[in-house]
Scaffold this motif. Sequence first.
Motif, mmCIF file in Angstrom:
data_model
loop_
_atom_site.group_PDB
_atom_site.id
_atom_site.type_symbol
_atom_site.label_atom_id
_atom_site.label_comp_id
_atom_site.label_asym_id
_atom_site.label_seq_id
_atom_site.Cartn_x
_atom_site.Cartn_y
_atom_site.Cartn_z
ATOM 1 N N GLY A 33 -8.452 9.187 -9.616
ATOM 2 C CA GLY A 33 -9.331 8.360 -9.347
ATOM 3 C C GLY A 33 -9.173 6.906 -9.729
ATOM 4 N N LYS A 34 -8.572 6.781 -10.713
ATOM 5 C CA LYS A 34 -9.086 5.623 -12.071
ATOM 6 C C LYS A 34 -8.362 4.723 -12.628
ATOM 7 C CE LYS A 34 -13.975 7.801 -12.951
ATOM 8 N NZ LYS A 34 -14.545 8.088 -13.756
ATOM 9 N N GLY A 67 -5.191 6.422 -1.236
ATOM 10 C CA GLY A 67 -3.649 5.687 -1.455
ATOM 11 C C GLY A 67 -4.473 4.575 -2.620
ATOM 12 N N MET A 68 -3.071 3.319 -2.491
ATOM 13 C CA MET A 68 -3.816 2.676 -3.450
ATOM 14 C C MET A 68 -2.751 1.480 -2.875
ATOM 15 S SD MET A 68 -3.291 3.740 -7.215
ATOM 16 C CE MET A 68 -2.587 5.190 -7.108
ATOM 17 N N ALA A 69 -3.716 -0.134 -3.062
ATOM 18 C CA ALA A 69 -2.626 -1.445 -2.477
ATOM 19 C C ALA A 69 -2.549 -1.627 -4.144
ATOM 20 C CB ALA A 69 -3.322 -2.347 -2.091
ATOM 21 N N PHE A 106 -7.619 3.594 -2.573
ATOM 22 C CA PHE A 106 -8.929 3.581 -1.774
ATOM 23 C C PHE A 106 -9.278 4.820 -1.482
ATOM 24 C CE2 PHE A 106 -6.820 -0.447 -0.556
ATOM 25 C CZ PHE A 106 -7.174 -1.164 0.933
ATOM 26 N N HIS A 107 -10.083 5.436 -1.270
ATOM 27 C CA HIS A 107 -10.419 6.254 -1.565
ATOM 28 C C HIS A 107 -11.509 6.687 -0.311
ATOM 29 C CE1 HIS A 107 -11.229 5.265 -5.633
ATOM 30 N NE2 HIS A 107 -10.665 6.469 -6.409
ATOM 31 N N TYR A 130 0.988 -1.238 -0.285
ATOM 32 C CA TYR A 130 0.158 0.277 -0.046
ATOM 33 C C TYR A 130 1.135 1.245 0.568
ATOM 34 C CZ TYR A 130 -3.065 3.633 0.981
ATOM 35 O OH TYR A 130 -3.783 5.284 1.579
ATOM 36 N N ALA A 131 0.498 2.044 -1.079
ATOM 37 C CA ALA A 131 1.326 3.468 -1.416
ATOM 38 C C ALA A 131 0.363 4.374 -0.680
ATOM 39 C CB ALA A 131 2.423 3.042 -2.290
ATOM 40 N N ASP A 132 0.690 5.717 -0.446
ATOM 41 C CA ASP A 132 -0.191 7.034 0.211
ATOM 42 C C ASP A 132 -0.698 7.257 -1.325
ATOM 43 O OD1 ASP A 132 2.113 8.352 0.047
ATOM 44 O OD2 ASP A 132 1.732 8.475 2.290
#
Length: 160
Positions: free
Chosen positions: A75-76, A115-117, A106-107, A22-24
């Motif tokens: 976000g996509k 961030g995104m995992a 992640f929203h 996971y990164a922010d």
Amino acid sequence: MEPDIDRFYRRLVRDTADAIVYADAEGRIGFWNAGAERIFGFSAAQAVGKPLDIIIPESLRQRHWSGYRETVRSGKSRYGAGDVLAVPALRKDGTRISVEFTILPFHDRAGRTLGMAATLRDDRTFAPFSPGGSVAGYMMPGLEANYVTANLGVLASNHV
């Protein structure tokens, strides 16, 4: 007997053989599981708090950050919808490997990307990379340019 579902989820994410990172929104690593330790060679203590650059080949970082920022902004990403991307990555010892991954953005409640995992799998079926950064021997029809230049952050280059 019903399993403790929270314990199941925690163990699944923490101990699975695939890397879960996971990164922010700024690209700083906030979670690094046992699979990430195995695949990339960094312990969680060494990776958490560092930028994703520790696993992205230097020649691909500009493209990575451009795509990462666009994905955070929009976000996509099609890689959040189940498409898999194969990309070059770096191990702690500098070895280039190939990984396949998908992401899960992640929203917050307002829809902003926090961030995104990424779930990443070491793809030992691909041929090794040459020192110059090209793929030695493996190409998928129609993906040649994307494969060689893609990296973990090229999430937005093909976003939906």
